[in-house]
Design a protein around this motif. Structure first.
Motif, PDB file in Angstrom:
ATOM      1  N   ASN A  71     -42.797 137.045  48.841  1.00  0.00           N
ATOM      2  CA  ASN A  71     -41.540 135.952  49.400  1.00  0.00           C
ATOM      3  C   ASN A  71     -41.177 136.209  51.288  1.00  0.00           C
ATOM      4  O   ASN A  71     -39.584 137.226  50.420  1.00  0.00           O
TER       5      ASN A  71
ATOM      6  N   LEU B  82     -43.178 137.827  56.336  1.00  0.00           N
ATOM      7  CA  LEU B  82     -43.336 136.756  57.519  1.00  0.00           C
ATOM      8  C   LEU B  82     -42.190 137.098  58.252  1.00  0.00           C
ATOM      9  O   LEU B  82     -42.198 137.759  59.450  1.00  0.00           O
ATOM     10  N   PHE B  83     -40.621 136.571  57.628  1.00  0.00           N
ATOM     11  CA  PHE B  83     -39.716 136.369  58.480  1.00  0.00           C
ATOM     12  C   PHE B  83     -38.354 137.980  58.726  1.00  0.00           C
ATOM     13  O   PHE B  83     -37.583 137.217  58.919  1.00  0.00           O
ATOM     14  N   ARG B  84     -39.224 138.816  57.441  1.00  0.00           N
ATOM     15  CA  ARG B  84     -38.235 139.917  57.823  1.00  0.00           C
ATOM     16  C   ARG B  84     -38.745 140.783  58.657  1.00  0.00           C
ATOM     17  O   ARG B  84     -37.660 141.463  58.470  1.00  0.00           O
TER      18      ARG B  84
ATOM     19  N   PRO C  72     -38.904 135.674  63.690  1.00  0.00           N
ATOM     20  CA  PRO C  72     -39.360 134.562  63.610  1.00  0.00           C
ATOM     21  C   PRO C  72     -39.468 134.149  65.384  1.00  0.00           C
ATOM     22  O   PRO C  72     -38.479 134.476  66.366  1.00  0.00           O
TER      23      PRO C  72
ATOM     24  N   GLN D 155     -37.934 128.508  64.877  1.00  0.00           N
ATOM     25  CA  GLN D 155     -39.013 128.399  63.920  1.00  0.00           C
ATOM     26  C   GLN D 155     -37.703 128.793  62.719  1.00  0.00           C
ATOM     27  O   GLN D 155     -37.245 130.646  62.558  1.00  0.00           O
ATOM     28  N   TYR D 156     -37.034 128.211  61.924  1.00  0.00           N
ATOM     29  CA  TYR D 156     -35.957 128.162  60.645  1.00  0.00           C
ATOM     30  C   TYR D 156     -36.375 127.854  59.652  1.00  0.00           C
ATOM     31  O   TYR D 156     -35.301 127.645  58.381  1.00  0.00           O
ATOM     32  N   ALA D 157     -37.503 128.143  59.863  1.00  0.00           N
ATOM     33  CA  ALA D 157     -38.011 127.748  57.663  1.00  0.00           C
ATOM     34  C   ALA D 157     -36.986 128.525  56.998  1.00  0.00           C
ATOM     35  O   ALA D 157     -37.044 129.842  56.973  1.00  0.00           O
ATOM     36  N   GLY D 158     -36.695 127.838  55.742  1.00  0.00           N
ATOM     37  CA  GLY D 158     -36.068 128.773  54.464  1.00  0.00           C
ATOM     38  C   GLY D 158     -34.494 128.170  55.141  1.00  0.00           C
ATOM     39  O   GLY D 158     -34.045 129.082  53.856  1.00  0.00           O
TER      40      GLY D 158
ATOM     41  N   ARG E  14     -30.670 135.416  61.070  1.00  0.00           N
ATOM     42  CA  ARG E  14     -31.671 135.784  61.774  1.00  0.00           C
ATOM     43  C   ARG E  14     -31.719 136.383  63.125  1.00  0.00           C
ATOM     44  O   ARG E  14     -31.389 135.568  64.226  1.00  0.00           O
TER      45      ARG E  14
ATOM     46  N   LEU F 162     -29.416 130.215  49.938  1.00  0.00           N
ATOM     47  CA  LEU F 162     -29.447 131.557  49.025  1.00  0.00           C
ATOM     48  C   LEU F 162     -30.806 131.949  48.981  1.00  0.00           C
ATOM     49  O   LEU F 162     -32.115 131.528  49.408  1.00  0.00           O
TER      50      LEU F 162
END
Lengths: 346, 263
Positions: free
Chosen positions: B56, B59-61, B65, B69-72, B192, B237
């Motif tokens: 979970n 990919l972004f951790r 990104p 890419q600001y998803a989530g 990020r 969250l």
């Protein structure tokens, strides 16, 4: 006025009533999990709804066998096969979907105030779950295995610690990371005011080389539970794929060398397919150094999983990415095995 | 004789009732005036912990990104405009790379933690990534509460205790609970390393849940809720899971950097 001769009897009755009342109150005083719990991470719902992209098993500690099966997963066809059309996701998929869960206590038949289990609702393709907290033992490992498995639990403060066994084989993620029928799950449901934090650890001696750990959070909702329409109990499998109607009922094979899904992570995120197939070492920060040797910035880039729509791999609708050449050494396995690289033939 | 038996039965029932009355299990009274946070602790969090970067958000951790890419993260238009215009090179040149290691982001970065008691009322969290130090104060002074904004902000902590059976504090019964931390007075920073911002008006609530796994592993599940009236359209969250280590293996302090793997 109670006659003096009746006083002891009256006191006895009152005392008995008080004791029963307080005992019932004590039984109810365990942490209350009941209610409608909805995923507390709505921004991620758009990603979770379709699951991880095809070929993305990053952070999952798959072993050689697990990686081989993951590399063979066909995002277009697997669920269309007759044997899988009516299959539910495993209980381990509890935290991976967009659906919430309704939790209700199950009372003792003789003393309703005494909770013997907690029931977690299912949805269309997710099994319901009963967590027994009455001290019963799990069944034999050779007993019936189901998609929901058999769950027993006990309280540790604000946390219901659950052990799940007797789970059928299936998949632990929406993009078909395999899970065997020997897998067991430790699940922890921790209530923190109006949040429910679910931490679960999957142990699978067949497909995992280390426990697979993840956590999800739910928020108590006053809205009605969101059930899916219908259930798989109403499901009737139907022939839908060419090749399934022949005598041998041959399912379309998707060998790793021919699986287009394995190119997805390289083309769109610069992650070589051999890394995208997962491995235990990927769960730890140190893996960044190993990744640094293999990673290349992708030339074609797809923002927000735009090529992955509505649960189906829509490769034909992706903007054509620039050819991405795996860097030297990318074919070397990060997981200790030597699966063929995507798009190549051994 | 019957009367004696009857009164004895009543006495037993009343005694049992009294014990049950005493045994109501939920106790969230927080801290005693006399006991310190260290002695109140239901679990021992001290030691070294390592991030578990599961599927979970991996990919972004693990990889920064790409721009856009600001998803989530539920950012608003102002945050998007900020991030679209943000430049890692400019931040590096201005020596602002530690903006990506502020309190709102630091627990998501793949890293190791060293947890220790700085004093009986202050839990110190040190990170090897970015070499940051957070102080979780259980009884902050007024001066500490009103201190100037900082990278790691002001964190006020409280044990949310649960004693089975309502056992008294000195009963020796096992104690359970979780740690709640509220952080304010943070300097502006980045969620990020591709420019997603949070502002000085952001505030953060964390719950730290200790979990003892039957196979002997110890986990820490952090649930963080970040609110920011400037850059977030809704609370953000996220969860972070840490695994207890036996020793300091892998502890590798490294300075703040924006020059990491980037998409």
């Amino acid at each position: 006025m109670i006659p003096r001769t009746k006083l002891p009897a009256a006191l006895l009755a009152n005392s008995l009533g008080l004791a029963l009342l307080l005992y019932a109150g004590r039984a109810r005083a365990q942490v209350d999990l009941s209610g409608n719990w909805q995923p507390a991470e709505p921004p991620f719902a758009q990603l979770i709804a379709t699951g991880p992209p095809p070929g993305d098993f990053l952070g999952i500690p798959l072993n050689r066998e697990g990686r081989a099966l993951a590399a063979s997963a066909n995002p277009d066809g697997t669920l269309e096969e007759l044997g899988h059309q009516c299959q539910e996701w495993l209980t381990t998929f509890f935290g991976g979907g967009v659906f919430g869960v309704e939790i209700r206590p199950i009372g003792d038949r003789l003393n309703g105030a005494h909770i013997v289990a907690w029931h977690l609702s299912g949805v269309t393709d997710r099994p319901e779950q009963t967590i027994w907290i009455d001290g019963r033992s799990p069944p034999s490992s050779s007993a019936l295995h189901t998609w929901g498995g058999f769950a027993i639990g006990h309280w540790e403060g604000n946390t219901l610690a659950v052990s799940i066994s007797n789970i059928s084989d299936g998949w632990m993620t929406h993009n078909f990371a395999p899970e065997s029928d020997q897998a067991t799950v430790d699940m922890f449901l921790s209530r923190q005011n109006n949040l429910l934090v679910v931490t679960y650890i999957i142990h699978d001696p067949i497909y995992l080389s280390a426990p697979f750990i993840r956590a999800d959070t739910y928020r108590l909702s006053e809205a009605s539970p969101s059930y899916g329409i219908g259930t798989v109990n109403d499901c009737l499998p139907a022939e839908s794929l060419p090749g399934l109607n022949d005598r041998n009922r041959a399912a379309p094979a998707m060998l790793p060398a021919n699986n287009p899904a394995l190119n997805f992570m390289m083309n769109h995120y610069g992650i070589p397919s051999q890394i995208a197939l997962g491995g235990a070492e990927q769960m730890y920060p140190d893996f960044q150094r190993q990744l640094g040797r293999l990673y290349r910035v992708p030339k074609g880039y797809c923002v927000q999983y735009c090529c992955f729509a509505q649960g189906a791999f829509r490769g034909d609708q992706c903007p054509a990415p620039a050819p991405a050449t795996p860097p030297a050494g990318a074919a070397a396995s990060a997981g200790g095995d030597d699966l063929p690289a995507a798009g190549t033939r051994p | 004789m019957n009367r004696v038996v009857g009164f004895a039965a009543i006495a037993v029932l009343w005694a049992a009732s009294a014990s049950l009355l005493w045994a109501q299990p939920v106790d969230r009274s927080g801290q005693s005036q006399a006991a310190s946070a260290e002695t109140q602790a239901p679990v021992d969090l001290t030691g070294y912990w390592v991030s578990i970067v599961g599927s979970n958000g991996w990919l972004f951790r693990m990889v920064v990104p790409q721009r856009g890419q600001y998803a989530g993260i539920p950012i608003n238009g102002r945050a998007r405009a900020f991030a679209d215009a943000w430049s890692a090179a400019a931040d590096e040149a201005a020596h602002k790379q530690c903006e990506a290691y502020g309190a709102a982001a630091i627990m998501q970065i793949p890293e190791r933690l060293h947890v220790s008691w700085q004093d009986p009322q202050t839990l110190q969290i040190q990170t090897d990534a970015g070499m940051q130090s957070r102080l979780l104060r259980f009884q902050p002074t007024q001066a500490q509460r009103m201190a100037a904004p900082s990278r790691q902000g002001n964190s006020v902590a409280q044990w949310m205790l649960y004693r089975p059976g309502g056992a008294g504090r000195d009963s020796g019964a096992p104690r359970y609970g979780w740690l709640q931390v509220i952080t304010t007075h943070m300097l502006p920073g980045l969620l990020r390393k591709n420019g997603v911002p949070y502002s000085a008006q952001a505030s953060m609530t964390e719950s730290w849940q200790y979990i003892s796994v039957p196979d002997g592993e110890q986990l820490l599940t952090l649930t963080t809720t970040l609110t920011d009236p400037v850059y977030l359209a809704a609370p953000y969250l996220f969860n972070s899971v840490f695994q207890k280590q036996r020793d300091d293996s892998g502890w590798m302090p490294s300075p703040c950097s924006l020059e990491e793997l980037s998409q």
